[in-house]
Design an enzyme around this catalytic site. Structure first.
Site, PDB file in Angstrom:
ATOM      1  N   ASP A  85      -2.311   5.672  -2.935  1.00  0.00           N
ATOM      2  CA  ASP A  85      -2.782   6.668  -2.298  1.00  0.00           C
ATOM      3  C   ASP A  85      -1.660   7.479  -1.882  1.00  0.00           C
ATOM      4  O   ASP A  85      -1.976   8.465  -1.014  1.00  0.00           O
ATOM      5  CB  ASP A  85      -3.202   5.732  -1.002  1.00  0.00           C
ATOM      6  CG  ASP A  85      -4.666   5.404  -1.086  1.00  0.00           C
ATOM      7  OD1 ASP A  85      -5.313   6.007  -1.911  1.00  0.00           O
ATOM      8  OD2 ASP A  85      -5.199   4.679  -0.301  1.00  0.00           O
ATOM      9  N   TRP A 142     -14.757   3.651  -7.900  1.00  0.00           N
ATOM     10  CA  TRP A 142     -14.959   2.421  -7.502  1.00  0.00           C
ATOM     11  C   TRP A 142     -13.691   1.878  -6.698  1.00  0.00           C
ATOM     12  O   TRP A 142     -12.727   1.385  -7.123  1.00  0.00           O
ATOM     13  CB  TRP A 142     -15.304   1.464  -8.537  1.00  0.00           C
ATOM     14  CG  TRP A 142     -15.733  -0.002  -8.273  1.00  0.00           C
ATOM     15  CD1 TRP A 142     -15.026  -0.678  -7.212  1.00  0.00           C
ATOM     16  CD2 TRP A 142     -16.740  -0.719  -8.807  1.00  0.00           C
ATOM     17  NE1 TRP A 142     -15.700  -1.892  -7.286  1.00  0.00           N
ATOM     18  CE2 TRP A 142     -16.693  -2.023  -8.103  1.00  0.00           C
ATOM     19  CE3 TRP A 142     -17.589  -0.589  -9.819  1.00  0.00           C
ATOM     20  CZ2 TRP A 142     -17.609  -2.994  -8.668  1.00  0.00           C
ATOM     21  CZ3 TRP A 142     -18.301  -1.377 -10.140  1.00  0.00           C
ATOM     22  CH2 TRP A 142     -18.323  -2.601  -9.593  1.00  0.00           C
ATOM     23  N   ASP A 143     -13.885   1.710  -5.282  1.00  0.00           N
ATOM     24  CA  ASP A 143     -12.695   1.430  -4.339  1.00  0.00           C
ATOM     25  C   ASP A 143     -12.817  -0.019  -3.763  1.00  0.00           C
ATOM     26  O   ASP A 143     -13.829  -0.602  -3.934  1.00  0.00           O
ATOM     27  CB  ASP A 143     -12.884   2.543  -3.319  1.00  0.00           C
ATOM     28  CG  ASP A 143     -11.535   2.911  -2.529  1.00  0.00           C
ATOM     29  OD1 ASP A 143     -10.634   2.025  -2.853  1.00  0.00           O
ATOM     30  OD2 ASP A 143     -11.485   3.760  -1.957  1.00  0.00           O
ATOM     31  N   MET A 144     -11.880  -0.421  -3.158  1.00  0.00           N
ATOM     32  CA  MET A 144     -11.852  -1.668  -2.594  1.00  0.00           C
ATOM     33  C   MET A 144     -10.742  -1.831  -1.593  1.00  0.00           C
ATOM     34  O   MET A 144      -9.647  -1.731  -2.085  1.00  0.00           O
ATOM     35  CB  MET A 144     -11.504  -2.659  -3.858  1.00  0.00           C
ATOM     36  CG  MET A 144     -11.864  -4.252  -3.368  1.00  0.00           C
ATOM     37  SD  MET A 144     -10.499  -5.132  -2.840  1.00  0.00           S
ATOM     38  CE  MET A 144     -11.044  -6.710  -2.729  1.00  0.00           C
ATOM     39  N   ASN A 145     -10.968  -1.698  -0.425  1.00  0.00           N
ATOM     40  CA  ASN A 145     -10.031  -1.347   0.505  1.00  0.00           C
ATOM     41  C   ASN A 145      -9.450  -2.371   1.688  1.00  0.00           C
ATOM     42  O   ASN A 145      -8.993  -2.145   2.594  1.00  0.00           O
ATOM     43  CB  ASN A 145     -10.305  -0.203   1.319  1.00  0.00           C
ATOM     44  CG  ASN A 145     -10.391   1.244   0.743  1.00  0.00           C
ATOM     45  OD1 ASN A 145      -9.180   1.564   0.503  1.00  0.00           O
ATOM     46  ND2 ASN A 145     -11.269   1.945   0.490  1.00  0.00           N
ATOM     47  N   TRP A 182       0.784  -1.295  -0.083  1.00  0.00           N
ATOM     48  CA  TRP A 182      -0.006   0.018   0.198  1.00  0.00           C
ATOM     49  C   TRP A 182       0.839   1.196  -0.062  1.00  0.00           C
ATOM     50  O   TRP A 182       1.735   1.357   0.660  1.00  0.00           O
ATOM     51  CB  TRP A 182      -1.043  -0.035   1.298  1.00  0.00           C
ATOM     52  CG  TRP A 182      -1.714   1.067   1.219  1.00  0.00           C
ATOM     53  CD1 TRP A 182      -2.830   1.539   0.530  1.00  0.00           C
ATOM     54  CD2 TRP A 182      -1.585   2.346   2.219  1.00  0.00           C
ATOM     55  NE1 TRP A 182      -3.169   2.890   0.915  1.00  0.00           N
ATOM     56  CE2 TRP A 182      -2.516   3.396   1.835  1.00  0.00           C
ATOM     57  CE3 TRP A 182      -0.177   2.808   3.064  1.00  0.00           C
ATOM     58  CZ2 TRP A 182      -2.544   4.697   2.450  1.00  0.00           C
ATOM     59  CZ3 TRP A 182      -0.310   3.847   3.408  1.00  0.00           C
ATOM     60  CH2 TRP A 182      -1.466   4.951   3.524  1.00  0.00           C
TER      61      TRP A 182
HETATM   62  C1  DGJ Z   1      -8.561   4.412  -0.346  1.00  0.00           C
HETATM   63  C2  DGJ Z   1      -8.488   5.380  -1.643  1.00  0.00           C
HETATM   64  O1  DGJ Z   1      -7.515   4.944  -2.616  1.00  0.00           O
HETATM   65  C3  DGJ Z   1      -8.380   6.658  -1.198  1.00  0.00           C
HETATM   66  O2  DGJ Z   1      -8.274   7.583  -2.417  1.00  0.00           O
HETATM   67  C4  DGJ Z   1      -9.727   7.251  -0.639  1.00  0.00           C
HETATM   68  O3  DGJ Z   1     -10.984   7.074  -1.636  1.00  0.00           O
HETATM   69  C5  DGJ Z   1      -9.966   6.396   0.568  1.00  0.00           C
HETATM   70  N1  DGJ Z   1      -9.998   4.749   0.131  1.00  0.00           N
HETATM   71  C6  DGJ Z   1     -11.598   6.436   1.097  1.00  0.00           C
HETATM   72  O4  DGJ Z   1     -11.765   5.722   2.129  1.00  0.00           O
END
Ligand code: DGJ
Length: 746
Positions: free
Chosen positions: A550, A479-482, A201
C-alpha cells in the site's frame, strides 16, 4: 533426455540430478530411515556414494542395542521424526491414541514418474512429462498403519527441486498430526548467512542478512496469512556469497497461510533447514482412511549468488507456477481509483477518471473498495456484495458497459473473506465468523473474518461474486484481505479438530479461487492483502500479479520491489504511480521517478487524473507508451540487481532480454549530493562481444565494456556554474532509465 533420477538398488541410494543440482539420500541399513548425503551443485553420478556416510562413536544415545553408531543426532536426515535419538527439532510429530509421540518411518518402496502430479486443492508448480521427473518415496510407520510419501520433483532445466509430503492412515484409529514440515534438509556445514524478507504494513520485503547462530532461529507467520511480517522464503548463502557469486540455497513455500521457516545449527555445525506449515496453532486429526497433504516447498540452488537464485525462481515461477494463460501475456496498464477517491465516489466521478485514463493510453479501469452495500467508510458492508445504487445508479453492469464503451477494460475490487456487522450474512449466520461465540472476537479494520474452513461459507461468497461477475463483462478482479486472524476457532469443527482451522481456511480460499477461475477462465486476478500481506508463491498460482504494498512512495518502493524481487518475477509485482505528496509518507518525488520505479513491475496509476496538469499528462502519455513498448522485456527478461537500496543512496537494477538483444537499466538517487563523485554502474547480463546503442544515441558501447568499465552516469554533476545558477539539477529523488539495444550487424 538425460536421466535425472538415479537409483542404486543395492545400497538403496537415490540421486536426483540434472547437471546443475544434485540431491542424494539413502536408506540406512540399521534403522531403515532416510539419510541425507548431499545437496548442492551437481556432482557426477556413481554406483555408490557410501563414502559420504559419516559414522564415528560419539557421546550419544543409540537406537540399536549394542551399536554405538546409530545415534540419529549425528546423522544428516531426510525426514527427522520425533521419538528417536535425534534431539533436534523434527519434521514430523504425531500423537498416538495413547498419548505417546514416538514414530519410526521406515523405507517401503519408490516410484519414478515423468512430469508432476497436481496437488489436491492446493497450488503447486506444474510440469509436463518431458520437463521434470518426480521421485516418490514411501515410508511406513513401524508403530501404526500410517504411510508417508515424500514426493520430489526435479526440473530438467532448472537448478531447482520441489518436495511435498503426504501422510495417509490405512488403520482404524485416529492419529493426531502435530507437525509436518514440507521440506527438511541437513547440510554438513554452518558457514551460511540467513537471508529473509521481513516487514509490516506499507513496508514489506525488507531484506535482512545475518550469520547463522548456533541453535535455533526462525521466521514465521502465526497470522492466518503468509503476512507482511515475514515472507515465506529464506535463503542460506555462503558467507562469501554476493549478489552475483557464491553458493546460495533458496527456499520458497507455495502456501499462503501460517508457515515456519526454521534453521537449526547443532553443536557439530550441521545446519538443519526446514520449511512448512507452522506447527504452532496446527494439528490435524488423521482419521481412518484420511490423507493429509503438506504443501509444496521449492528449493533453488545457485552458484551464481543471490541474483542467480532469483533468476531461477523467476523463470521457474513464470513457466511452472503462474498460469500459462498469463505468464507470457501482455498485462493491461491499469488505473485504480483508490487513492484518487477512497470511498467517496459516484458514477460521474468514476466515468470522469476513466475518460481521462483512456485519453492517456491506459488499458484497464479498476473500481476499488466502496461500490457495494452502504460502504462509505471501512466500518460496513463487507460480505454484502450487492451494488450501492446511490453511488452507481446503473449498477456494476451499467458502469462496466460505459467503461467498455470508452475502450477500456473493467476491473472490480472484492474482499471475499471478510464480513462487517449489520450485513445480511452477519445477522443470519453469526456462526460463520471465526472466533469463539462466548469469548472476545477482535475486529481488525472494523471487520471480522468469515470461516472459510466451512464449504457453505465459500459457496455463499462464490454465489454472491458469481452474480456480479456474470452480470456483465469483468476483465480483472482485485482480491483483497485486510486483517489477520486472531482467536482462531471454528464453530463447525469438533474440539479435536480445532487445530485444523487455519489450514482449512486457506484451503477454502484456494477453493474459491478455483471456482471463480473455473467459471471465468479469462479473468485476471491481482491478489492483495493490505498490500503485500499475502505475497506468496501459493497465490501466484491463481493470481499472476500481487499488489506489492500500500506504500506507493517511489523511495520506499525501491526497497519493497528490490526485496520482493529476491523470489518473485517482475511480472508479478503490482506497482503504481500515485500522486504527491505521497499518501503514506507525504514525500514529494518527481512524476518521472515514480514512473521509473513502477516500470519495473506491473505498471499502473493510482491518482486523480482530473488534478493533473497538461505537462503531467504529457509525461504520463510518454511513460505509458514506453512501458508498453518495453513490457515484454521487463516481464520476460532476466533481472539483475546492481546496487541495493538497503546499502546506499543509489539503487540500480536492470532487465536483459533472453537473447541479449535489449536491456533496460534503472538508476535511482535518493538524496542529491553536493559536488558528487563521478559515478559508473557496472551492468550485467549483456552479450560481451556485442555493440549496444544506448537510448538511440550515436555513441555505441561493447557489452564487456559496459559490464567491466561501466555505464558512466552523466548529468549529475551540479558544480557547473550554469547548472547551479539555473537550478537545473535533478535534486533529491532523481532517476534515469537507459534503454540499450544491440546493433544488428555487430
Ligand atoms: C487495501 C489495499 O491494499 C488497497 O489498495 C485498497 O484496495 C484498500 N485495501 C481498500 O480498502
Amino acid at each position: 533426455m538425460k536421466k535425472t533420477v538415479h537409483i542404486n538398488e543395492t545400497n538403496q541410494e537415490f540421486h536426483l540430478t540434472n547437471g546443475k543440482i544434485s540431491y542424494i539420500f539413502r536408506v540406512m541399513e540399521k534403522t531403515h530411515t532416510l539419510e541425507q548425503l548431499y545437496a548442492g551443485k551437481a556432482i557426477r553420478h556413481r554406483d555408490s556414494f557410501d563414502h559420504l556416510i559419516e559414522r564415528e562413536i560419539r557421546p550419544s544415545n543409540n537406537q540399536v542395542t549394542g551399536d554405538h553408531t546409530t545415534s540419529l543426532e549425528h546423522v544428516k536426515q531426510e525426514l527427522p521424526v520425533f521419538g528417536t535419538t535425534d534431539f533436534r527439532y523434527p519434521a514430523l510429530e504425531i500423537r498416538y491414541p495413547d498419548g505417546d509421540r514416538i514414530s519410526q518411518f521406515e523405507y517401503l518402496d519408490y516410484q519414478v514418474i515423468e512430469g508432476k502430479k497436481k496437488l489436491p486443492g492446493m497450488p503447486a508448480t506444474f510440469a509436463e512429462a518431458e520437463e521434470a521427473t518426480t521421485l516418490e518415496i514411501r515410508l511406513h510407520d513401524r508403530y501404526s498403519a500410517l504411510v508417508l510419501k515424500l514426493s520430489y520433483t526435479i526440473f530438467h532445466q532448472f537448478s531447482a527441486l520441489t518436495r511435498h509430503v503426504e501422510i495417509s492412515n490405512s488403520g482404524n484409529e485416529t492419529y493426531q498430526l502435530e507437525r509436518l514440515m514440507s521440506f527438511s534438509l541437513d547440510l554438513p556445514t554452518d558457514d551460511f548467512d540467513f537471508i529473509h524478507l521481513h516487514g509490516a504494513w506499507a513496508r514489506e520485503a525488507q531484506l535482512e542478512r545475518h550469520p547463522l547462530l548456533t541453535g535455533v532461529q526462525h521466521i514465521s507467520s502465526t497470522r492466518g496469512a503468509s503476512s507482511h511480517v515475514h515472507n515465506p522464503f529464506f535463503a542460506l548463502a555462503k558467507k562469501t556469497a554476493t549478489e552475483r557469486q557464491g553458493e546460495v540455497f533458496g527456499f520458497s513455500f507455495v502456501y499462503s497461510g501460517n508457515f515456519l521457516a526454521q534453521v537449526e545449527v547443532d553443536p557439530y555445525h550441521v545446519t538443519r533447514a526446514m520449511l512448512g506449515i507452522n506447527p504452532h496453532q496446527f494439528g490435524w486429526a488423521l482419521s481412518p482412511g484420511a490423507v493429509f497433504t503438506a504443501p509444496e516447498a521449492v528449493m533453488v540452488y545457485s552458484d551464481a549468488g543471490l541474483n542467480g537464485m532469483s533468476q531461477t525462481f523467476h523463470s521457474l515461477y513464470r513457466n511452472h507456477l503462474i498460469s500459462p494463460k498469463w505468464s507470457g501475456r501482455k498485462r493491461p496498464i491499469l488505473i485504480n481509483n483508490w487513492e484518487a477517491t477512497y470511498f467517496q465516489f459516484d458514477e460521474a466521478k468514476i466515468l470522469e477518471l476513466a475518460t481521462d485514463a483512456q485519453a492517456l493510453g491506459i488499458d484497464l479501469f479498476v473500481l476499488d473498495d466502496g461500490w457495494f452495500g452502504k460502504r462509505d467508510d471501512d466500518a460496513s458492508s463487507l460480505g454484502d456484495w450487492s451494488v450501492d445504487r446511490a453511488k452507481l445508479p446503473t449498477g456494476i453492469a451499467g458502469l462496466a458497459d460505459k467503461i467498455h464503451a470508452l475502450g477500456l477494460q473493467f476491473g472490480l475490487w472484492f474482499e471475499p473473506e471478510m464480513v462487517s456487522v449489520g450485513t445480511p450474512i452477519h445477522d443470519a449466520h453469526p456462526d460463520w465468523e471465526i472466533g469463539h461465540p462466548h469469548k472476545n472476537i477482535s475486529h481488525g479494520r472494523n471487520q471480522y473474518v468469515l470461516d472459510f474452513s466451512r464449504p457453505e461459507v465459500v459457496d455463499n461468497i462464490f454465489a454472491q461474486m458469481d452474480a456480479i461477475l456474470k452480470s456483465c463483462k469483468i476483465d480483472y478482479v482485485k482480491w483483497d484481505m485486510n486483517r489477520y486472524i486472531s482467536e482462531a476457532f471454528s464453530q463447525a469443527l469438533s474440539s479435536e479438530r480445532q487445530g485444523e482451522i487455519l489450514h482449512r481456511y486457506i484451503l477454502g480460499v484456494y477453493a474459491l479461487y478455483e471456482k471463480i477461475l473455473a467459471g471465468y477462465p479469462e479473468l485476471l486476478i491481482e491478489s492483495c492483502a493490505g498490500g503485500g500481506g499475502r505475497f506468496d508463491a501459493g497465490l501466484l498460482y491463481y493470481a499472476p500479479q500481487t499488489w506489492a504494498s500500500d506504500d506507493t512512495d517511489a523511495v520506499e518502493r525501491l526497497k519493497i520491489q528490490y526485496g520482493t524481487s529476491l523470489v518473485y518475477p517482475l511480472s508479478a509485482i503490482g506497482s503504481h504511480v500515485s500522486e504527491v505528496p505521497n499518501h503514506q509518507v507525504a514525500r514529494i518525488t518527481s512524476l518521472k521517478m515514480r514512473g521509473d520505479v513502477a516500470a519495473f513491475g506491473t505498471f499502473g496509476y493510482e491518482l486523480d487524473s482530473t488534478k493533473l496538469s497538461e505537462d503531467e499528462k504529457a509525461i504520463i502519455r510518454e511513460q505509458i507508451t514506453q512501458v508498453k513498448g518495453w513490457q515484454a522485456l521487463i516481464h520476460q527478461g532476466d533481472f539483475y540487481r546492481l546496487l541495493s537500496p538497503f546499502e546506499g543512496n543509489t539503487t540500480a537494477w536492470m532487465v536483459v532480454a533472453a537473447d541479449k538483444s535489449e536491456a533496460l537499466v534503472g538508476v535511482y538517487h535518493v538524496l542529491a549530493k553536493p559536488n558528487p563523485a563521478y559515478e559508473r554502474i557496472l551492468l550485467a547480463g549483456l552479450d560481451a562481444a556485442a555493440l549496444y546503442r544506448i537510448d538511440g544515441n550515436e555513441a555505441v558501447r561493447y557489452g564487456d565494456d559496459l559490464m567491466q568499465a561501466g555505464l558512466l552516469l552523466g548529468g549529475n554533476y551540479i558544480g557547473r556554474a550554469q547548472d547551479y545558477w539555473s537550478r537545473k539539477m535533478p535534486g533529491d529523488f532523481s532517476s534515469q532509465l537507459y534503454h540499450l539495444q544491440k546493433i544488428d550487424n555487430s
